[in-house]
Design an enzyme around this catalytic site. Structure first.
Site, mmCIF file in Angstrom:
data_model
loop_
_atom_site.group_PDB
_atom_site.id
_atom_site.type_symbol
_atom_site.label_atom_id
_atom_site.label_comp_id
_atom_site.label_asym_id
_atom_site.label_seq_id
_atom_site.Cartn_x
_atom_site.Cartn_y
_atom_site.Cartn_z
ATOM 1 N N LEU A 280 0.919 -1.460 -3.570
ATOM 2 C CA LEU A 280 -0.153 -1.426 -4.549
ATOM 3 C C LEU A 280 -0.851 -0.066 -4.527
ATOM 4 O O LEU A 280 -1.270 0.399 -3.467
ATOM 5 C CB LEU A 280 -1.190 -2.527 -4.253
ATOM 6 C CG LEU A 280 -0.668 -3.959 -4.138
ATOM 7 C CD1 LEU A 280 -1.804 -4.902 -3.750
ATOM 8 C CD2 LEU A 280 -0.039 -4.411 -5.450
ATOM 9 N N GLU A 281 -0.950 0.541 -5.698
ATOM 10 C CA GLU A 281 -1.739 1.765 -5.835
ATOM 11 C C GLU A 281 -2.937 1.399 -6.708
ATOM 12 O O GLU A 281 -2.821 1.233 -7.924
ATOM 13 C CB GLU A 281 -0.929 2.884 -6.491
ATOM 14 C CG GLU A 281 -1.710 4.185 -6.591
ATOM 15 C CD GLU A 281 -1.000 5.236 -7.417
ATOM 16 O OE1 GLU A 281 -1.644 6.254 -7.745
ATOM 17 O OE2 GLU A 281 0.179 5.045 -7.759
#
EC number: 1.2.1.3
Length: 229
Positions: free
Chosen positions: A208-209
């Protein structure tokens, strides 16, 4: 059966067939992805102009050049990355040949972002292809013109291994109901929590960014109501 469910099933069937294990197959797909960027350069420029008012220079600099570099790196290093790596022996393995052999993981889901809709969406795909995985790509519906260009990937990449699913929130939610072997998502922490919750049901690892600040300049020509919203 939904379109999203069918896409995942077809990608998994293709992966299980083992067609992505040979390095030659992966290199060919990576080169075809590079060809997509070159041959569809005009389409990409027009789409990003319509979606985000990006100039051709900005598109090439911030969307395409880095992606081309990732592809070239993966092609040049793939044999090294995929090669067995020896590890130290211990008393239990003293008489054995001991090594780590990289293997493809499976089917990955890539959920792209609207603000850098080419590079943020396709960069994880480079890694997925290089590692021998199948992939389902979900471009952001906010950058709708770029999403339409993404659909042209089926003309360049193996259409069974690499699927592009366009649409909005309902389509993304339907995809998240399916079982994947890894999920990449770039966007807000609010949606990131929903992605992680859906992944947890299948014990699927995630990348996840999230978050980040995107300052903007509002001048006298802007619609202040739209800008505030």
């Amino acid at each position: 059966m939904s379109r999203e469910q069918l896409a995942v099933q077809q990608a998994r069937k293709a992966f299980i067939s083992g067609k992505s294990k040979p390095l030659d197959f992966r290199v060919k797909q990576l080169k075809n992805l590079h060809r997509f960027l070159k041959e569809r350069e005009a389409d990409i420029n027009v789409a990003l102009r319509k979606d985000l008012y990006k100039t051709e220079k900005a598109t090439q600099l911030f969307e395409v050049m880095g992606l081309e570099g990732e592809i070239n790196l993966a092609v040049s290093k793939l044999a090294e990355w995929a090669a067995p790596r020896p590890v130290a022996k211990n008393l239990l393995t003293i008489s054995d040949d001991v090594f780590i052999h990289p293997e493809p993981l499976g089917v990955v889901l890539i959920i792209g972002a609207w603000n850098y809709p080419i590079t943020v969406t396709l960069q994880p795909l480079v890694g997925a292809i290089a590692a021998g995985n199948a992939a389902v790509v979900k471009p952001s519906e906010v950058s709708s013109n770029t999403a339409k260009v993404m659909e042209l990937l089926s003309l360049y990449l193996d259409p069974e291994m690499y699927k592009v699913v366009t649409g909005g929130v309902p389509e993304t939610q339907e995809l998240l109901k399916q079982r994947f072997d890894h999920i990449f998502y770039t966007g807000s922490s609010t949606v990131g929590k929903a992605v992680m919750e859906a992944a947890a049901r299948h014990l699927t690892p995630v990348t996840l960014e999230l978050g980040g600040k995107s300052p903007c300049f509002i001048d006298k020509n802007c619609d202040i109501a739209v800008a505030c919203r």
